[in-house]
Design an enzyme around this catalytic site. Sequence first.
Site, PDB file in Angstrom:
ATOM      1  N   ARG A  46       0.860  -1.204   0.000  1.00 29.07           N
ATOM      2  CA  ARG A  46       0.000   0.000   0.000  1.00 29.07           C
ATOM      3  C   ARG A  46       0.886   1.241   0.000  1.00 29.07           C
ATOM      4  O   ARG A  46       0.563   2.263  -0.601  1.00 29.07           O
ATOM      5  CB  ARG A  46      -0.942  -0.006   1.211  1.00 29.07           C
ATOM      6  CG  ARG A  46      -1.733   1.281   1.327  1.00 29.07           C
ATOM      7  CD  ARG A  46      -3.004   1.218   2.158  1.00 29.07           C
ATOM      8  NE  ARG A  46      -3.000   0.296   3.252  1.00 29.07           N
ATOM      9  CZ  ARG A  46      -2.365   0.481   4.424  1.00 29.07           C
ATOM     10  NH1 ARG A  46      -1.673   1.585   4.644  1.00 29.07           N
ATOM     11  NH2 ARG A  46      -2.424  -0.427   5.366  1.00 29.07           N
ATOM     12  N   TYR A  98     -15.556  17.593 -15.385  1.00 25.41           N
ATOM     13  CA  TYR A  98     -16.048  16.223 -15.394  1.00 25.41           C
ATOM     14  C   TYR A  98     -17.127  16.050 -14.307  1.00 25.41           C
ATOM     15  O   TYR A  98     -16.950  16.498 -13.165  1.00 25.41           O
ATOM     16  CB  TYR A  98     -14.872  15.260 -15.159  1.00 25.41           C
ATOM     17  CG  TYR A  98     -15.309  13.835 -14.973  1.00 25.41           C
ATOM     18  CD1 TYR A  98     -16.122  13.213 -15.919  1.00 25.41           C
ATOM     19  CD2 TYR A  98     -14.939  13.105 -13.845  1.00 25.41           C
ATOM     20  CE1 TYR A  98     -16.545  11.900 -15.742  1.00 25.41           C
ATOM     21  CE2 TYR A  98     -15.356  11.795 -13.674  1.00 25.41           C
ATOM     22  CZ  TYR A  98     -16.170  11.207 -14.620  1.00 25.41           C
ATOM     23  OH  TYR A  98     -16.599   9.919 -14.441  1.00 25.41           O
ATOM     24  N   ASP A 170      -6.345  19.558 -13.705  1.00 26.45           N
ATOM     25  CA  ASP A 170      -6.679  18.247 -14.266  1.00 26.45           C
ATOM     26  C   ASP A 170      -6.265  18.284 -15.737  1.00 26.45           C
ATOM     27  O   ASP A 170      -6.882  18.970 -16.555  1.00 26.45           O
ATOM     28  CB  ASP A 170      -8.178  18.002 -14.093  1.00 26.45           C
ATOM     29  CG  ASP A 170      -8.622  16.634 -14.618  1.00 26.45           C
ATOM     30  OD1 ASP A 170      -7.911  16.074 -15.476  1.00 26.45           O
ATOM     31  OD2 ASP A 170      -9.684  16.159 -14.190  1.00 26.45           O
ATOM     32  N   LYS A 195      -7.095   7.425 -19.323  1.00 27.55           N
ATOM     33  CA  LYS A 195      -7.377   8.004 -20.637  1.00 27.55           C
ATOM     34  C   LYS A 195      -6.127   7.959 -21.531  1.00 27.55           C
ATOM     35  O   LYS A 195      -5.624   6.891 -21.799  1.00 27.55           O
ATOM     36  CB  LYS A 195      -7.940   9.414 -20.437  1.00 27.55           C
ATOM     37  CG  LYS A 195      -9.097   9.473 -19.405  1.00 27.55           C
ATOM     38  CD  LYS A 195     -10.268   8.660 -19.853  1.00 27.55           C
ATOM     39  CE  LYS A 195     -11.486   8.592 -18.956  1.00 27.55           C
ATOM     40  NZ  LYS A 195     -11.422   8.698 -17.556  1.00 27.55           N
TER      41      LYS A 195
HETATM   42  O1  P1T Z   1     -12.494   7.614 -14.409  1.00 25.80           O
HETATM   43  P1  P1T Z   1     -11.336   8.018 -13.529  1.00 25.80           P
HETATM   44  O2  P1T Z   1     -10.034   7.423 -13.906  1.00 25.80           O
HETATM   45  O3  P1T Z   1     -11.654   7.874 -12.074  1.00 25.80           O
HETATM   46  O4  P1T Z   1     -11.091   9.597 -13.792  1.00 25.80           O
HETATM   47  C1  P1T Z   1     -12.036  10.589 -13.480  1.00 25.80           C
HETATM   48  C2  P1T Z   1     -11.876  11.766 -14.411  1.00 25.80           C
HETATM   49  C3  P1T Z   1     -11.207  12.890 -13.971  1.00 25.80           C
HETATM   50  N1  P1T Z   1     -11.021  13.960 -14.776  1.00 25.80           N
HETATM   51  C4  P1T Z   1     -11.470  13.981 -16.039  1.00 25.80           C
HETATM   52  C5  P1T Z   1     -11.242  15.187 -16.889  1.00 25.80           C
HETATM   53  C6  P1T Z   1     -12.150  12.874 -16.546  1.00 25.80           C
HETATM   54  O5  P1T Z   1     -12.568  12.917 -17.825  1.00 25.80           O
HETATM   55  C7  P1T Z   1     -12.377  11.736 -15.711  1.00 25.80           C
HETATM   56  C8  P1T Z   1     -13.133  10.556 -16.181  1.00 25.80           C
HETATM   57  N2  P1T Z   1     -13.919  10.815 -17.297  1.00 25.80           N
HETATM   58  C9  P1T Z   1     -14.753   9.930 -17.912  1.00 25.80           C
HETATM   59  C10 P1T Z   1     -14.931   8.667 -17.524  1.00 25.80           C
HETATM   60  C11 P1T Z   1     -15.446  10.482 -19.090  1.00 25.80           C
HETATM   61  O6  P1T Z   1     -15.983   9.707 -19.910  1.00 25.80           O
HETATM   62  O7  P1T Z   1     -15.449  11.721 -19.233  1.00 25.80           O
END
Ligand code: P1T
Length: 381
Positions: A46, A98, A170, A195
Amino acid sequence: MKFATKLIHAGVHADPETGAIMTPIYQTSTYAQKAPGIHKGFEYSRTHNPTRTALQNNLAALENGNWALCFSSGMGAIDAVTKLMKPGDEVIASNDLYGGTYRIFTKIFENYNIKFHFTDLSNVHNLKNLINPNVKLVWIETPTNPMLNIINIEAITKICKENNIISAVDNTFASPYLQNPLNLGADIVMHSVTKYINGHSDVVMGALIGNNIQLHEKLAFIQNSCGAVPGPQDCFLVLRGIKTLHVRMERHCQNGKKIAEFLSKNNKVDKVYWPGFTNHNNHEIAKVQMKDFGGMLSFTLKNDSIENAHKFLSATKLFTLAESLGGVESLCGHPATMTHASIPREERIKSGLLDSLIRLSVGIEDIDDLINDLNQALEKC
Ligand code: P1T
């Protein structure tokens, strides 16, 4: 080292025992100690794991930071940053972001007496108007999800520094290939590694990167205390995916440009949101702070309704209707009913997120096939 070289080599070393050039998947929860506290820097996974350490060192190099911390999702990373706040603190965030970020702020952290202000930060003056002594964090996305607004990172972080406020960016939509917010004064860069960084739609992961040692200490403490860490298998997959980020991004950008131009000429389409257009609100800022304009874009239909958007989304054959973005395959989505459904309608309409808004994550397939697919789906609207 230049960016393309860092992607492949930073933080990664051939295994001294075997010469293996890929970092092994250290599938272990714990590590042998010679005597209590006498070990090789690893006690419990962890806290640290060698596969995760290699990935964290690589990510730090890509964003020109001196530390990185990986989390089990992008939301896990956002959660950790917000836990820097104490009851009574206030946060200013862009109003176009988001849906999951909006949800964690308003539905989780507001319960702990942290106050959130949402405003259009593509206009820097809106930040100045909201600053007060309780504001401890400014949270921005740029380009924003899903409206592709551009926020001036340098201008925002300058105001934050003058007021002793932590600035977090972000950087998911841009990826470190297009933009490096630490170079523009940000304290923390956040990525949904899920992503572009991973790029192959087979991992969920988040990361934070920075230069400030005190912030690293606090965030590493939160990471270890709260425990939202990724497993070594996922770290390995990201280390593999990351090696082609530059070549993938080049093609995402080329295809994104051609599709933005195609959509802007189609008579079923009303507005196209893509920062590469010279008439985009903050095109000049995008030109300065980004290397290119990316593979994400959104558009509305002339006949603006949820039903019409759904007609389009059920008709595409190559663009898969799915949440997420940034993979090699093209995806389409309907923010109003999918990724941004947790934002109240009146709030989303204020930021231009209309009922018919469709978001595309343009992949790296053949551009003619992609355009033919969009063309035949638009004929159904
Ligand atoms: O899905 P995750 O890895 O927990 O990330 C969250 C997140 C944070 N910031 C941005 C700009 C994001 O686009 C996302 C996740 N977004 C999607 C799943 C989407 O389809 O927009």
